[in-house]
Design an enzyme around this catalytic site. Structure first.
Site, PDB file in Angstrom:
ATOM      1  N   ASP A  80       0.846  -1.186   0.000  1.00  0.00           N
ATOM      2  CA  ASP A  80       0.000   0.000   0.000  1.00  0.00           C
ATOM      3  C   ASP A  80       0.880   1.234   0.000  1.00  0.00           C
ATOM      4  O   ASP A  80       2.107   1.167   0.195  1.00  0.00           O
ATOM      5  CB  ASP A  80      -0.924  -0.007   1.222  1.00  0.00           C
ATOM      6  CG  ASP A  80      -2.111   0.949   1.077  1.00  0.00           C
ATOM      7  OD1 ASP A  80      -2.264   1.557   0.004  1.00  0.00           O
ATOM      8  OD2 ASP A  80      -2.870   1.089   2.052  1.00  0.00           O
ATOM      9  N   LYS A  81       0.228   2.362  -0.193  1.00  0.00           N
ATOM     10  CA  LYS A  81       0.891   3.661  -0.178  1.00  0.00           C
ATOM     11  C   LYS A  81       0.075   4.603   0.684  1.00  0.00           C
ATOM     12  O   LYS A  81      -1.152   4.467   0.801  1.00  0.00           O
ATOM     13  CB  LYS A  81       1.006   4.197  -1.606  1.00  0.00           C
ATOM     14  CG  LYS A  81       1.144   5.705  -1.750  1.00  0.00           C
ATOM     15  CD  LYS A  81      -0.208   6.337  -2.031  1.00  0.00           C
ATOM     16  CE  LYS A  81      -0.136   7.837  -2.121  1.00  0.00           C
ATOM     17  NZ  LYS A  81      -1.502   8.441  -2.159  1.00  0.00           N
ATOM     18  N   HIS A  82       0.737   5.552   1.296  1.00  0.00           N
ATOM     19  CA  HIS A  82       0.015   6.581   2.047  1.00  0.00           C
ATOM     20  C   HIS A  82       0.646   7.936   1.759  1.00  0.00           C
ATOM     21  O   HIS A  82       1.867   8.077   1.715  1.00  0.00           O
ATOM     22  CB  HIS A  82       0.073   6.323   3.552  1.00  0.00           C
ATOM     23  CG  HIS A  82      -0.725   7.320   4.336  1.00  0.00           C
ATOM     24  ND1 HIS A  82      -2.084   7.184   4.550  1.00  0.00           N
ATOM     25  CD2 HIS A  82      -0.375   8.500   4.905  1.00  0.00           C
ATOM     26  CE1 HIS A  82      -2.519   8.226   5.221  1.00  0.00           C
ATOM     27  NE2 HIS A  82      -1.508   9.041   5.454  1.00  0.00           N
ATOM     28  N   SER A  83      -0.228   8.931   1.575  1.00  0.00           N
ATOM     29  CA  SER A  83       0.223  10.304   1.390  1.00  0.00           C
ATOM     30  C   SER A  83      -0.041  11.103   2.660  1.00  0.00           C
ATOM     31  O   SER A  83      -1.067  10.910   3.313  1.00  0.00           O
ATOM     32  CB  SER A  83      -0.516  10.961   0.217  1.00  0.00           C
ATOM     33  OG  SER A  83      -0.268  12.355   0.175  1.00  0.00           O
ATOM     34  N   THR A 120      -9.004  10.966   0.557  1.00  0.00           N
ATOM     35  CA  THR A 120      -9.341   9.966  -0.455  1.00  0.00           C
ATOM     36  C   THR A 120     -10.744   9.409  -0.237  1.00  0.00           C
ATOM     37  O   THR A 120     -11.505   9.191  -1.188  1.00  0.00           O
ATOM     38  CB  THR A 120      -8.306   8.827  -0.426  1.00  0.00           C
ATOM     39  OG1 THR A 120      -7.024   9.363  -0.764  1.00  0.00           O
ATOM     40  CG2 THR A 120      -8.664   7.725  -1.410  1.00  0.00           C
ATOM     41  N   ARG A 168      -8.290  15.711  16.013  1.00  0.00           N
ATOM     42  CA  ARG A 168      -7.093  16.453  15.589  1.00  0.00           C
ATOM     43  C   ARG A 168      -7.415  17.432  14.469  1.00  0.00           C
ATOM     44  O   ARG A 168      -6.862  18.534  14.402  1.00  0.00           O
ATOM     45  CB  ARG A 168      -6.011  15.477  15.118  1.00  0.00           C
ATOM     46  CG  ARG A 168      -5.312  14.707  16.226  1.00  0.00           C
ATOM     47  CD  ARG A 168      -4.400  13.626  15.645  1.00  0.00           C
ATOM     48  NE  ARG A 168      -3.504  14.178  14.653  1.00  0.00           N
ATOM     49  CZ  ARG A 168      -3.206  13.571  13.499  1.00  0.00           C
ATOM     50  NH1 ARG A 168      -3.757  12.410  13.190  1.00  0.00           N
ATOM     51  NH2 ARG A 168      -2.365  14.128  12.648  1.00  0.00           N
ATOM     52  N   SER A 183      -1.006   7.730  13.464  1.00  0.00           N
ATOM     53  CA  SER A 183      -2.272   7.666  12.741  1.00  0.00           C
ATOM     54  C   SER A 183      -2.118   6.888  11.440  1.00  0.00           C
ATOM     55  O   SER A 183      -2.913   5.998  11.128  1.00  0.00           O
ATOM     56  CB  SER A 183      -2.784   9.076  12.455  1.00  0.00           C
ATOM     57  OG  SER A 183      -3.997   9.033  11.740  1.00  0.00           O
ATOM     58  N   LYS A 187      -3.369   2.423  10.936  1.00  0.00           N
ATOM     59  CA  LYS A 187      -4.264   1.943   9.887  1.00  0.00           C
ATOM     60  C   LYS A 187      -3.557   0.948   8.973  1.00  0.00           C
ATOM     61  O   LYS A 187      -4.125  -0.088   8.595  1.00  0.00           O
ATOM     62  CB  LYS A 187      -4.804   3.118   9.070  1.00  0.00           C
ATOM     63  CG  LYS A 187      -5.737   4.043   9.842  1.00  0.00           C
ATOM     64  CD  LYS A 187      -6.415   5.027   8.936  1.00  0.00           C
ATOM     65  CE  LYS A 187      -5.497   6.131   8.448  1.00  0.00           C
ATOM     66  NZ  LYS A 187      -5.211   7.146   9.484  1.00  0.00           N
ATOM     67  N   LYS A 188      -2.325   1.266   8.611  1.00  0.00           N
ATOM     68  CA  LYS A 188      -1.607   0.403   7.677  1.00  0.00           C
ATOM     69  C   LYS A 188      -1.224  -0.924   8.322  1.00  0.00           C
ATOM     70  O   LYS A 188      -1.277  -1.975   7.674  1.00  0.00           O
ATOM     71  CB  LYS A 188      -0.362   1.131   7.151  1.00  0.00           C
ATOM     72  CG  LYS A 188      -0.678   2.397   6.385  1.00  0.00           C
ATOM     73  CD  LYS A 188      -1.668   2.169   5.256  1.00  0.00           C
ATOM     74  CE  LYS A 188      -2.012   3.434   4.503  1.00  0.00           C
ATOM     75  NZ  LYS A 188      -3.037   3.210   3.465  1.00  0.00           N
TER      76      LYS A 188
END
Length: 437
Positions: A80-83, A120, A168, A183, A187-188
């Site tokens: 996966d990827k996260h921004s 997203t 937050r 955070s 999730k990941k």
């Protein structure tokens, strides 16, 4: 466990034990503490930070507040990827199907808008019928059958983070490295990944505007993730202008569909998207080197395989079966459109990207309170990039608004966000640096 004592100790700069952090996180999940206490804790961490072991403990406690998925039955790598968030950053919508078309599985658990940046999940919610928060059974089925599913946190995945995240967002505690780290990773980690790639933004539209802060954040996430057993690398990317020419929710979905089908591909958006997918393929050991990764990614895009995967994912999660072909017919449309015109002749020299994001929020495309609903139709399109040559009076953007007064307010903000120069400015490579092993 007295929550006020944990808050006091962190307020005074003390190092919290893993047990204290776990107790506090459990209280967030159960509702045993108030929003005010959660906000106070967040502010204490904002000012005093956390040591690496505290950040790892916070991450693991939030992961363990719910289910942790197991994908060992899948025949391929799970990545996966996260921004960290930006303006016009719809990369996830193209990246997930691209990675699947190249042989990976992508169970993407995404968030809603945070501060001035788009989320997203809010983008996907603009697709009629799309189930953005399915139960785990449907989530697993879609990932197994299609290869990817872009969803939000269900009640059983990192529930402590879900509540913490929303608080937050409206208490000015977003820009905290340990809180962002925990955070993202909670999730990941709950998604049961084999590898993770981060897109850490730097520039005037990023939470970490300064390069050194973005590097610190990327380093923190990479080190905490690897310390928690998740192989992770990061790309530092430029956010000194919107990444896509669209900012909002439905308008960014349409931009993503155009990208996947080849109708329109913004140059900087394409560079960042392909680089991140290539990094995912390398991390998953699908390809031997970056050159092979980029070639495989571009072939998946140009062949239409990624667009086909995206359409199947939307349909599998309740959306229209012909969404890719008929996106314009399904996406909500704002009733008022207003062109923003260049106040002078010249080259676009700088853009206050954060101001563009705030303008979208003011239109209703974001939140000022956790309980606020989002207007998926509003946003901004046709945003001209840095380096564009404009004649006075030519449109530099198009506002999509609910009312005329909203449109005028956004137009004023956008015009102020743009600066012009007589000479064409140098345009930077949006990929600034790689951080990891």
């Amino acid at each position: 466990m007295l929550p006020q004592e944990i808050i006091r100790r962190k307020r005074d700069g003390e190092t919290l034990s893993a047990a204290s952090i776990t107790d506090f996180v459990n209280a967030i999940s159960s509702g045993a503490i108030t929003d005010g206490q959660v906000a106070a804790f967040a502010m204490a961490v904002f000012f005093n930070g956390m040591k690496r072991d505290e950040a790892v403990a916070l991450t693991l406690a939030m992961r363990d507040s719910g289910d942790v998925l197991d994908w060992s039955d899948l025949p391929g790598p799970v990545v996966d990827k996260h921004s960290t968030g930006g303006v016009g950053d719809n990369v996830s919508l193209m990246l997930a199907p691209l990675a699947v078309a190249c042989g990976a599985y992508v169970p993407m658990i995404s968030g809603r808008g945070l501060g001035h940046t788009g989320g997203t999940l809010d983008k996907m919610d603009s697709i009629p019928g799309y189930i953005s928060q399915p139960d785990n059974a449907l989530f697993r089925k879609v990932v197994r059958d299609v290869g990817c599913a872009i969803i939000g946190q269900t009640a059983n995945l990192a529930p402590a983070d879900k509540r913490f995240y929303s608080i937050r967002d409206v208490t000015a505690t977003v820009e905290s490295i340990p809180l962002i780290t925990a955070s993202i990773l909670s999730k990941k980690l709950s998604a049961g990944l084999n590898a993770l790639v981060l897109d850490v933004k730097s520039g005037n539209g990023a939470f970490m505007a300064k390069s050194r802060d973005a590097v610190a954040l990327a380093t923190s996430i990479v080190e905490v993730a690897n310390g928690a057993g998740l192989p992770t690398t990061a790309l530092l990317t430029d956010m000194n202008e919107p990444l896509a020419q669209a900012a909002g929710n439905a308008v960014e979905v349409k931009n993503a569909v155009d990208f996947l089908t080849g109708d329109r591909r913004d140059v900087r958006l394409e560079s960042v998207t392909l680089a991140l997918v290539a990094e995912m393929l390398l991390s998953a050991k699908i390809v031997p080197n970056q050159k092979a990764a980029l070639e495989k990614t571009r072939e998946a895009l140009n062949s239409g395989k990624a667009a086909e995967v995206f359409g199947r994912m939307v349909a599998a999660l309740g959306g229209p079966t012909n969404f890719v072909e008929k996106a314009d017919q399904y996406l909500p449309e704002a009733p008022v459109k207003l062109e923003v015109r260049a106040p002078q002749t010249g080259y676009v020299s700088t853009i206050d990207t954060r101001a563009i994001g705030i303008a979208v929020v003011a239109l209703g495309g974001g939140r000022t309170r956790p309980q606020d609903t989002v207007d998926h139709a509003v946003g901004i399109t046709a945003l001209q990039p840095i380096g564009a040559r404009m004649e006075k009076g030519e449109p530099i953007a198009l506002v999509h608004a609910r009312t005329k007064s909203d449109a005028v307010g956004a137009a004023i903000a956008i015009e102020k966000a743009y600066e012009f120069a007589d000479n064409k400015p140098r345009t930077a490579n949006p990929i600034l640096r790689r951080i990891g092993t």
